[in-house]
Design an enzyme around this catalytic site. Structure first.
Site, mmCIF file in Angstrom:
data_model
loop_
_atom_site.group_PDB
_atom_site.id
_atom_site.type_symbol
_atom_site.label_atom_id
_atom_site.label_comp_id
_atom_site.label_asym_id
_atom_site.label_seq_id
_atom_site.Cartn_x
_atom_site.Cartn_y
_atom_site.Cartn_z
ATOM 1 N N ASP A 83 47.632 33.001 41.783
ATOM 2 C CA ASP A 83 46.323 32.424 42.125
ATOM 3 C C ASP A 83 46.163 32.335 43.645
ATOM 4 O O ASP A 83 45.196 32.835 44.208
ATOM 5 C CB ASP A 83 46.181 31.022 41.501
ATOM 6 C CG ASP A 83 46.417 31.045 40.004
ATOM 7 O OD1 ASP A 83 45.697 31.768 39.312
ATOM 8 O OD2 ASP A 83 47.351 30.363 39.534
ATOM 9 N N GLU A 104 49.114 39.794 38.200
ATOM 10 C CA GLU A 104 48.106 40.764 38.640
ATOM 11 C C GLU A 104 48.255 41.191 40.089
ATOM 12 O O GLU A 104 47.967 42.327 40.439
ATOM 13 C CB GLU A 104 46.689 40.202 38.455
ATOM 14 C CG GLU A 104 46.219 40.176 37.022
ATOM 15 C CD GLU A 104 46.466 38.821 36.375
ATOM 16 O OE1 GLU A 104 46.613 37.835 37.115
ATOM 17 O OE2 GLU A 104 46.526 38.747 35.139
HETATM 18 O O1 TRH Z 1 53.401 34.809 40.484
HETATM 19 P P1 TRH Z 1 52.819 35.581 39.379
HETATM 20 O O2 TRH Z 1 53.594 35.600 38.155
HETATM 21 O O3 TRH Z 1 51.390 35.039 39.094
HETATM 22 C C1 TRH Z 1 50.871 35.050 37.769
HETATM 23 C C2 TRH Z 1 49.596 35.835 37.711
HETATM 24 O O4 TRH Z 1 48.759 35.680 38.793
HETATM 25 C C3 TRH Z 1 48.826 35.489 36.442
HETATM 26 O O5 TRH Z 1 47.527 35.962 36.515
HETATM 27 C C4 TRH Z 1 48.720 33.994 36.299
HETATM 28 O O6 TRH Z 1 47.973 33.689 35.203
HETATM 29 C C5 TRH Z 1 50.113 33.474 36.173
HETATM 30 O O7 TRH Z 1 50.793 33.706 37.402
HETATM 31 C C6 TRH Z 1 50.115 31.980 35.897
HETATM 32 O O8 TRH Z 1 52.617 37.122 39.819
HETATM 33 P P2 TRH Z 1 51.631 37.805 40.867
HETATM 34 O O9 TRH Z 1 50.224 37.774 40.388
HETATM 35 O O10 TRH Z 1 52.180 39.109 41.156
HETATM 36 O O11 TRH Z 1 51.731 36.915 42.170
HETATM 37 C C7 TRH Z 1 52.876 36.861 42.943
HETATM 38 C C8 TRH Z 1 52.508 36.672 44.397
HETATM 39 O O12 TRH Z 1 53.663 36.349 45.143
HETATM 40 C C9 TRH Z 1 51.901 37.922 45.021
HETATM 41 O O13 TRH Z 1 50.847 37.567 45.887
HETATM 42 C C10 TRH Z 1 53.048 38.482 45.853
HETATM 43 C C11 TRH Z 1 53.729 37.205 46.276
HETATM 44 N N1 TRH Z 1 55.128 37.348 46.690
HETATM 45 C C12 TRH Z 1 55.414 37.244 48.036
HETATM 46 O O14 TRH Z 1 54.500 37.070 48.872
HETATM 47 N N2 TRH Z 1 56.697 37.343 48.459
HETATM 48 C C13 TRH Z 1 57.720 37.581 47.597
HETATM 49 O O15 TRH Z 1 58.882 37.671 48.042
HETATM 50 C C14 TRH Z 1 57.412 37.722 46.208
HETATM 51 C C15 TRH Z 1 58.529 37.996 45.234
HETATM 52 C C16 TRH Z 1 56.110 37.588 45.793
#
Ligand code: TRH
Length: 373
Positions: A17, A268
């Site tokens: 989010d 996503e």
């Molecule tokens: O963290 P997520 O599992 O988020 C999810 C989804 O958004 C889903 O829609 C929601 O309903 C659920 O949570 C509750 O995966 P996502 O979407 O890939 O988000 C991860 C974020 O973290 C992305 O912006 C990349 C960031 N990130 C970093 O900035 N640095 C890192 O080292 C890592 C591993 C991730």
């Protein structure tokens, strides 16, 4: 006219989010047609994980041209006059004290979750009138011209190209992640396959490790989760190692996905970043009740031109149907299929990059609205 934009974000779980809202806010804030972006977020601790410059104890701060506010949950808290465009991320519901101040002229957008499903086209930019405003619309990101597009910074693909040409930059990042000098040399000289593993706990990591161990090339898997390291230890596979990495700032996480040869991503936001990274990847959608996440996965696969082997492997990865998963993964990784997979990933990126990006589309719609009112 230059626009003022307010974004509201509630962190429900994980990092997606705030991940999406932070990218959106930063891209809007540097756009020539935008005068100001304010971002209200209720969880500064999660925010800090992907943006270490955030001070989790400060209620207001200016970061990368974005005016960041802690959304405390106190409904009676003070809110300034609403901006020209109000973005309510993922139906988070604007605070009552802010809603009361809407003049009715603002453009109010409900930014929805990304999905490749066909119904999205029919709902994108549909009106959702409210007592406070007739100008509320659904905004659906998506993969086709009739949707709101995907987040893609204007320089992103050029930055990736430059990154891939810079061994020194890649070396610095891998060093920061705690890799040994020999591991770094082997990765950069393609003697060691680097795999990024950012997945939910249900992911069948053991199957991947077994498949990797069947390849001629050794592998190093980087995961942010300590239990993944423990699992690898218990399997004791000679040519595969799992190492933990600390969360990186978003921009560096992108760079890691560019450097890695195989990306396992989830949710996503990291899906889109892996698509822009254009390396072979496997996506695990956030598990939902009634398996609706599998519908999303199938919809995504239908929009790709991936050959059946890669599609079936990605489906099996998330469905729990695992009897031949090791074999399938191993086939995907084989010399014969690997180049095909890489070419497909590049092609997918190039196709998606032809689409107008989300920020350009959103601002176009906002400008039209402001002119008409
Ligand atoms: O963290 P997520 O599992 O988020 C999810 C989804 O958004 C889903 O829609 C929601 O309903 C659920 O949570 C509750 O995966 P996502 O979407 O890939 O988000 C991860 C974020 O973290 C992305 O912006 C990349 C960031 N990130 C970093 O900035 N640095 C890192 O080292 C890592 C591993 C991730």
């Amino acid at each position: 006219m230059t626009l003022r934009i307010d974004i509201f974000c509630r962190v429900i779980d994980n990092y997606g989010d705030i991940g999406v809202c932070w990218r959106l806010a930063q891209q809007l804030a540097v756009h020539q047609s935008v005068a100001e972006v304010r971002l209200w977020v209720d969880d500064l601790v999660s925010f800090q994980r992907i943006a270490p410059a955030v001070n989790a104890k400060t209620p207001t701060q200016l970061l990368n041209h974005v005016d960041v506010h802690h959304w405390s949950g106190n409904e009676a808290a003070f809110f300034p006059t609403p901006a020209d465009v109000v973005i309510e991320a993922f139906a988070c519901e604007l605070p009552a004290a802010y809603r009361q101040q809407l003049s009715g002229q603002e453009l109010w957008l409900n930014l929805e979750y990304l999905s490749a499903e066909g119904w999205v086209e029919g709902f994108h930019l549909q009106a959702s009138p409210q007592p406070e405003s007739q100008h509320k619309y659904f905004y659906f990101p998506g993969f086709t011209p009739n949707t709101g597009g995907l987040l893609r910074e204007s320089q992103l693909l050029a930055q990736r190209e430059a990154w891939l040409k810079s061994t020194a930059a890649q070396h610095t990042l891998l060093q920061k992640l705690g890799l040994a000098p020999q591991q770094i040399t082997d990765i950069l000289q393609h003697r060691l396959r680097l795999v990024v593993f950012f997945q939910y706990e249900s992911a069948p990591l053991a199957a991947l490790l077994q498949a990797l161990s069947q390849q001629a090339q050794p592998s190093l898997v980087l995961s942010p989760r300590a239990s993944d390291v423990a699992l690898a230890r218990s399997l004791n596979l000679a040519s595969v190692k799992v190492q933990q990495f600390g969360f990186l700032p978003q921009a560096e996480f992108d760079q890691l996905l560019w450097t890695s040869q195989l990306n396992f991503v989830r949710g996503e936001d990291s899906l889109i970043r892996a698509l822009w990274a254009a390396q072979p990847m496997i996506w695990q959608p956030y598990p939902q009740s009634e398996d609706s996440h599998l519908v999303k996965l199938e919809a995504l696969l239908q929009r790709s031109s991936l050959p059946p082997l890669f599609q079936q492997t990605m489906l099996n990865w998330s469905t729990g149907y695992r009897s031949d998963l090791v074999q399938q993964l191993s086939e995907c990784l084989s010399m014969e299929n690997w180049d095909k997979w890489r070419a497909e990933a590049l092609q997918w990126q190039a196709t998606l990059a032809q689409q107008t990006d989300l920020v350009t589309q959103l601002l176009r719609f906002s400008q039209q609205h402001v002119r008409q009112r």
